[in-house]
Motif scaffolding. Structure first.
Motif: not given
Length: 454
Positions: A87, A156-157, A160-162
Motif C-alpha cells: 500500500t 492498477q496504479l 487509478d489515475d490518482e
C-alpha cells in the motif's frame, strides 16, 4: 558564439564531449510523463535513483508514488519509513510548497496475486483458490510470478489515475527486463498444452480424467510419479483443482498483461537505464538499450552513477607521480631552495656547504654524522611534510587513472549508442540514508552541463 556552441563547449569542459545531455527536470516536470521505469544491473544505484527522482518530482509539484520491486530495505530507510508494503505510504519531510506529494511502496507479490483473485472471482471460488496448496506455492515464489505481479501492480496504479507520476524501481538481477516478457510468458503458459491437459481431467472427470492425462503425454506419468515422491502425492490433484478454479480468470490475466505491456510502449512512459562507469555495468546497459529499442519501449536516457572527479584535474597522473618521486628523493618540486636553484634542496655535507653543517663550536665536525644525516654524495632525507605530500600526489595519480578509465568506458558506450542522452552523477563521499541525501542526488541528476537551471 551561438547558444548551441556554448553548450557544446561547456559539455566538453566537463569531459562529456558531444554526448547528448539528459534533462531530468524537463522529464519529471512534463505532465505527459506518467511512468518512469529505472532499469539496470544490480548494484548500480537504481533504488537510490528512483527515490531521488521521486523526491525531486514531488518537491517540484507532482503527486508521485515510487514502486520498488527490489526486496532491499534501503528505500524505506532513506525515506524515513519503518517499512514498505503493498500500500502506498506518504513520505513525511518532503517540501510540499509546490503542491506535490511523495508516496512509496514495495511490491508484495503474494498479496498482489491475492487481490487479483479476490477482485475477479466470486467469494466461494476465491476462497477455494486462496486455500489451494498449489496456488499458495505459486503465489509465494513461482518463477516469473514477481515480474507478472509487478506488471499487474503497475497497471492498477495507472488505472487509478490518482498519481501524476509513477516511478518504478526494477529487480536487481541480470534479467531485470524480465517483466517485459511476463505477458508473453503468461500467454504461452495459459495457452500451452500442459494447462489444456490439466483442465481436461476436470472436464472428463474422475479416474478417467487422470488416465487421460497419464496417457495423453509421453512420459507424463513418470514425471508425475517423480513429483509425487518429491513434493507429495497430492500435487497433481492440487494443480488440477487450482487450474479448474482459475479457468475463468485466465483470459483476464492475459488481457490485463497485454494492456500493461502496451502502456509501457506508450508516449507517457520513459525508461531510464541506470549504470555505473564500469565495463560490465555499461555492457549490461548497452543490452538494456538495445532490448528496449527492439521492443519499441521509449528510452529517455542513461543515468551514469558514481562518476569520479577532481578539482585538480589539470594535474595529470604522470606529472603527479614525477613530483612524488622528486619529493621522496629529498627534492622540492618546482620551488628552488638554497643556492642550487635546480629544484632540489641544498645538500647537507660535512664540508660545511650547508648552513647548519657545523657544530656551534666552529670545529667543523659534522653535527649530523652521529644521527644518520646523509653526506653530500646523497640527497637529503625527505621531511615528514614531504613524505605526506608525496603520498597525496600518488593518491591523486590513482584518482586520475580512475577518471581516465571511467571516461574511456563511458566513451566506448557513447560510440555504440551516440543517440542516448546521458546524465552523470558524481560519487558522494558516503551512502545515501535520508531525504537530504536523496535531494543531493536529485540535484546532481538535474545539474548537467548544457542544461539551463530551472
Amino acid at each position: 558564439m551561438t547558444a548551441r556552441a556554448a553548450e557544446a563547449g561547456t559539455a566538453q569542459a566537463h569531459g562529456l564531449g558531444t554526448l547528448p545531455v539528459l534533462d531530468v527536470d524537463a522529464l519529471v516536470d512534463d505532465p505527459g510523463t506518467r511512468i518512469v521505469v529505472c532499469c539496470g544491473a544490480g548494484g548500480v544505484g537504481k533504488t537510490t535513483t528512483a527515490a531521488a527522482l521521486g523526491v525531486r518530482a514531488a518537491e517540484r509539484g507532482r503527486k508521485v508514488v515510487v514502486l520498488t520491486i527490489d526486496p532491499a530495505r534501503r528505500l524505506a530507510q532513506s525515506m524515513g519509513l519503518t517499512e514498505l508494503d503493498n500500500t502506498p505510504r506518504r513520505v513525511k519531510g518532503v517540501d510540499g510548497a509546490s503542491g506535490g506529494e511523495l508516496h512509496a511502496m514495495m511490491l508484495d507479490m503474494k498479496r498482489t496475486f491475492d487481490e487479483i483473485v479476490e477482485a475477479h472471482a466470486d467469494p466461494e471460488r476465491a476462497r477455494a483458490i486462496l486455500e489451494n496448496p498449489f496456488y499458495q506455492s505459486l503465489s509465494a515464489g513461482f518463477a516469473g510470478t514477481q515480474e507478472y505481479m509487478a506488471m499487474e501492480k503497475l497497471g492498477q496504479l495507472r488505472a487509478d489515475d490518482e498519481w501524476d507520476l509513477i516511478v518504478v524501481d526494477t529487480p536487481p538481477s541480470r534479467s531485470a527486463l524480465d517483466f517485459l516478457d511476463a505477458p508473453k510468458r503468461l500467454g504461452s503458459f495459459l495457452d500451452g498444452r500442459f494447462i489444456r491437459l490439466l483442465t481436461a481431467p476436470a472436464k472428463v472427470g474422475g479416474r478417467a480424467g487422470l488416465k487421460f492425462v497419464n496417457l495423453g503425454v509421453s512420459g507424463l506419468s513418470v514425471f508425475t510419479g517423480l513429483l509425487n515422491k518429491l513434493l507429495g502425492t497430492g500435487l497433481l490433484r492440487d494443480m488440477q483443482t487450482f487450474v479448474a478454479a482459475m479457468d475463468t480468470m485466465f483470459g483476464g490475466f492475459r488481457t490485463r498483461a497485454d494492456a500493461t505491456y502496451r502502456l509501457l510502449q506508450a508516449p507517457g512512459t520513459a525508461f531510464l537505464v541506470v549504470a555505473a562507469p564500469e565495463r560490465d555495468a555499461l555492457r549490461e546497459a548497452a543490452y538494456f538499450v538495445e532490448r528496449l529499442a527492439a521492443d519499441r519501449m521509449p528510452l529517455a536516457g542513461l543515468v551514469l552513477n558514481r562518476m569520479h572527479g577532481s578539482e585538480a584535474a589539470h594535474l595529470g597522473a604522470e606529472r603527479a607521480l614525477a613530483a612524488a618521486e622528486n619529493l621522496e628523493e629529498g627534492g622540492v618540486v618546482d620551488q628552488p631552495i638554497g643556492k642550487g636553484g635546480d629544484g632540489r634542496s641544498a645538500p647537507r655535507s660535512a664540508s660545511g656547504s650547508g648552513s647548519d653543517a657545523h657544530s656551534g663550536d666552529g670545529s667543523g665536525t659534522d653535527a649530523g654524522a652521529d644521527s644518520g644525516e646523509l653526506t653530500e654524495d646523497s640527497p637529503a632525507s625527505p621531511t615528514t611534510a614531504e613524505r605526506l605530500a608525496a603520498g597525496m600526489l600518488r593518491l591523486h595519480a590513482e584518482r586520475m587513472h580512475v577518471l581516465a578509465r571511467e571516461r574511456r568506458t563511458r566513451d566506448r558506450f557513447a560510440a555504440l549508442h551516440p543517440e542516448v542522452p546521458v546524465a552523470e552523477v558524481a560519487a558522494l563521499p558516503g551512502d545515501v540514508h535520508d531525504l537530504d541525501g536523496l535531494r543531493a542526488i536529485g540535484g546532481r541528476l538535474a545539474e548537467q552541463p548544457g542544461v539551463e537551471p530551472a
